[in-house]
Design a protein around this motif. Structure first.
Motif, PDB file in Angstrom:
ATOM      1  N   PRO A 222      14.570  18.880  34.424  1.00 56.10           N
ATOM      2  CA  PRO A 222      15.898  19.344  34.012  1.00 56.10           C
ATOM      3  C   PRO A 222      16.607  20.178  35.075  1.00 56.10           C
ATOM      4  O   PRO A 222      17.828  20.278  35.062  1.00 56.10           O
ATOM      5  CB  PRO A 222      15.620  20.165  32.754  1.00 56.10           C
ATOM      6  CG  PRO A 222      14.184  20.548  32.846  1.00 56.10           C
ATOM      7  CD  PRO A 222      13.503  19.448  33.616  1.00 56.10           C
ATOM      8  N   ASP A 223      15.858  20.775  35.997  1.00 56.89           N
ATOM      9  CA  ASP A 223      16.451  21.657  36.999  1.00 56.89           C
ATOM     10  C   ASP A 223      16.135  21.246  38.425  1.00 56.89           C
ATOM     11  O   ASP A 223      16.156  22.083  39.342  1.00 56.89           O
ATOM     12  CB  ASP A 223      15.987  23.103  36.756  1.00 56.89           C
ATOM     13  CG  ASP A 223      16.484  23.631  35.422  1.00 56.89           C
ATOM     14  OD1 ASP A 223      17.633  23.341  35.053  1.00 56.89           O
ATOM     15  OD2 ASP A 223      15.716  24.337  34.735  1.00 56.89           O
ATOM     16  N   ALA A 224      15.821  19.971  38.646  1.00 57.64           N
ATOM     17  CA  ALA A 224      15.505  19.499  39.999  1.00 57.64           C
ATOM     18  C   ALA A 224      15.852  18.018  40.121  1.00 57.64           C
ATOM     19  O   ALA A 224      15.701  17.255  39.165  1.00 57.64           O
ATOM     20  CB  ALA A 224      14.024  19.710  40.298  1.00 57.64           C
TER      21      ALA A 224
ATOM     22  N   LYS B 130      17.560  10.804  41.755  1.00 56.27           N
ATOM     23  CA  LYS B 130      16.541  10.724  40.700  1.00 56.27           C
ATOM     24  C   LYS B 130      16.262  12.139  40.216  1.00 56.27           C
ATOM     25  O   LYS B 130      15.959  13.034  41.017  1.00 56.27           O
ATOM     26  CB  LYS B 130      15.227  10.145  41.234  1.00 56.27           C
ATOM     27  CG  LYS B 130      15.274   8.686  41.580  1.00 56.27           C
ATOM     28  CD  LYS B 130      15.042   7.850  40.366  1.00 56.27           C
ATOM     29  CE  LYS B 130      14.905   6.395  40.768  1.00 56.27           C
ATOM     30  NZ  LYS B 130      14.814   5.525  39.656  1.00 56.27           N
ATOM     31  N   LEU B 131      16.360  12.359  38.912  1.00 53.29           N
ATOM     32  CA  LEU B 131      16.011  13.655  38.355  1.00 53.29           C
ATOM     33  C   LEU B 131      14.498  13.835  38.420  1.00 53.29           C
ATOM     34  O   LEU B 131      13.739  12.931  38.072  1.00 53.29           O
ATOM     35  CB  LEU B 131      16.493  13.759  36.915  1.00 53.29           C
ATOM     36  CG  LEU B 131      17.998  13.907  36.763  1.00 53.29           C
ATOM     37  CD1 LEU B 131      18.426  13.659  35.332  1.00 53.29           C
ATOM     38  CD2 LEU B 131      18.449  15.270  37.225  1.00 53.29           C
TER      39      LEU B 131
ATOM     40  N   ASN C  65      18.550   7.750  32.073  1.00 55.25           N
ATOM     41  CA  ASN C  65      18.688   9.210  32.064  1.00 55.25           C
ATOM     42  C   ASN C  65      17.884   9.902  33.152  1.00 55.25           C
ATOM     43  O   ASN C  65      17.616  11.103  33.064  1.00 55.25           O
ATOM     44  CB  ASN C  65      18.335   9.803  30.692  1.00 55.25           C
ATOM     45  CG  ASN C  65      19.359   9.441  29.643  1.00 55.25           C
ATOM     46  OD1 ASN C  65      20.503   9.127  29.954  1.00 55.25           O
ATOM     47  ND2 ASN C  65      18.953   9.459  28.395  1.00 55.25           N
ATOM     48  N   VAL C  66      17.516   9.192  34.191  1.00 61.95           N
ATOM     49  CA  VAL C  66      16.766   9.741  35.325  1.00 61.95           C
ATOM     50  C   VAL C  66      17.500   9.443  36.633  1.00 61.95           C
ATOM     51  O   VAL C  66      17.573  10.290  37.514  1.00 61.95           O
ATOM     52  CB  VAL C  66      15.334   9.157  35.371  1.00 61.95           C
ATOM     53  CG1 VAL C  66      14.593   9.605  36.611  1.00 61.95           C
ATOM     54  CG2 VAL C  66      14.557   9.540  34.118  1.00 61.95           C
TER      55      VAL C  66
ATOM     56  N   PRO D 299      21.139  13.905  30.358  1.00 64.59           N
ATOM     57  CA  PRO D 299      20.981  15.220  30.973  1.00 64.59           C
ATOM     58  C   PRO D 299      22.336  15.840  31.336  1.00 64.59           C
ATOM     59  O   PRO D 299      23.281  15.135  31.671  1.00 64.59           O
ATOM     60  CB  PRO D 299      20.159  14.939  32.230  1.00 64.59           C
ATOM     61  CG  PRO D 299      20.310  13.492  32.495  1.00 64.59           C
ATOM     62  CD  PRO D 299      20.612  12.826  31.186  1.00 64.59           C
ATOM     63  N   ASN D 300      22.401  17.158  31.250  1.00 64.02           N
ATOM     64  CA  ASN D 300      23.602  17.899  31.626  1.00 64.02           C
ATOM     65  C   ASN D 300      23.437  18.363  33.066  1.00 64.02           C
ATOM     66  O   ASN D 300      22.580  19.195  33.365  1.00 64.02           O
ATOM     67  CB  ASN D 300      23.790  19.088  30.691  1.00 64.02           C
ATOM     68  CG  ASN D 300      25.035  19.886  31.018  1.00 64.02           C
ATOM     69  OD1 ASN D 300      25.746  19.595  31.980  1.00 64.02           O
ATOM     70  ND2 ASN D 300      25.301  20.897  30.233  1.00 64.02           N
TER      71      ASN D 300
END
Length: 137
Positions: free
Chosen positions: A111-113, A107-108, A91-92, A27-28
């Motif tokens: 993509p926007d939180a 923790k993701l 990736n989280v 993720p970016n």
């Protein structure tokens, strides 16, 4: 021939769980993130919960899984810290080490939180809590 087909099917069934476990792209996180709900306990100020204080996290650069930026907060004990971070292979999950103080574990949530949990042991202002962030668009 039937034995070959059965062996191929068996190999495919064994490979399927491994393929399903592969994480997506890294993720970016570059950008500005604004704080939402939060709760914390601060040695000097006790419990602080969603009382209109603000916080902002800015990821200024990222190369692969490694990134850096700054976080600032305003409340009874305002402050700012720069950090270095790394994204886990899942990736989280991600980890931020404050350059002045604290450790943040995140923790993701999409993509926007994301939500991160922070720990500042010892020193002048020990505290622990969590903050939910949304990417500013």
């Amino acid at each position: 021939m039937r034995l070959l087909a059965t062996a191929a099917l068996f190999a495919l069934l064994l490979a399927a769980p491994a393929l399903a476990q592969q994480p997506g792209p890294i993720p970016n996180l570059v950008g500005t993130w604004e704080a939402g709900p939060f709760e914390l306990h601060h040695k000097s100020h006790g419990f602080i919960m969603n009382k209109g204080q603000s916080a902002k996290l800015v990821v200024t650069a990222q190369e692969g899984r490694v990134f850096h930026g700054s976080v600032e907060w305003g409340n009874k004990a305002p402050g700012k810290d720069t950090f270095s971070g790394v994204i886990d292979k899942d990736n989280v999950t991600f980890y931020l080490a404050g350059h002045e103080e604290g450790l943040r574990l995140g923790k993701l949530d999409g993509p926007d939180a994301f939500t991160f949990y922070y720990l500042v042991p010892g020193g002048k202002n020990p505290r622990a809590g969590f903050v939910e962030y949304k990417r500013k668009k």
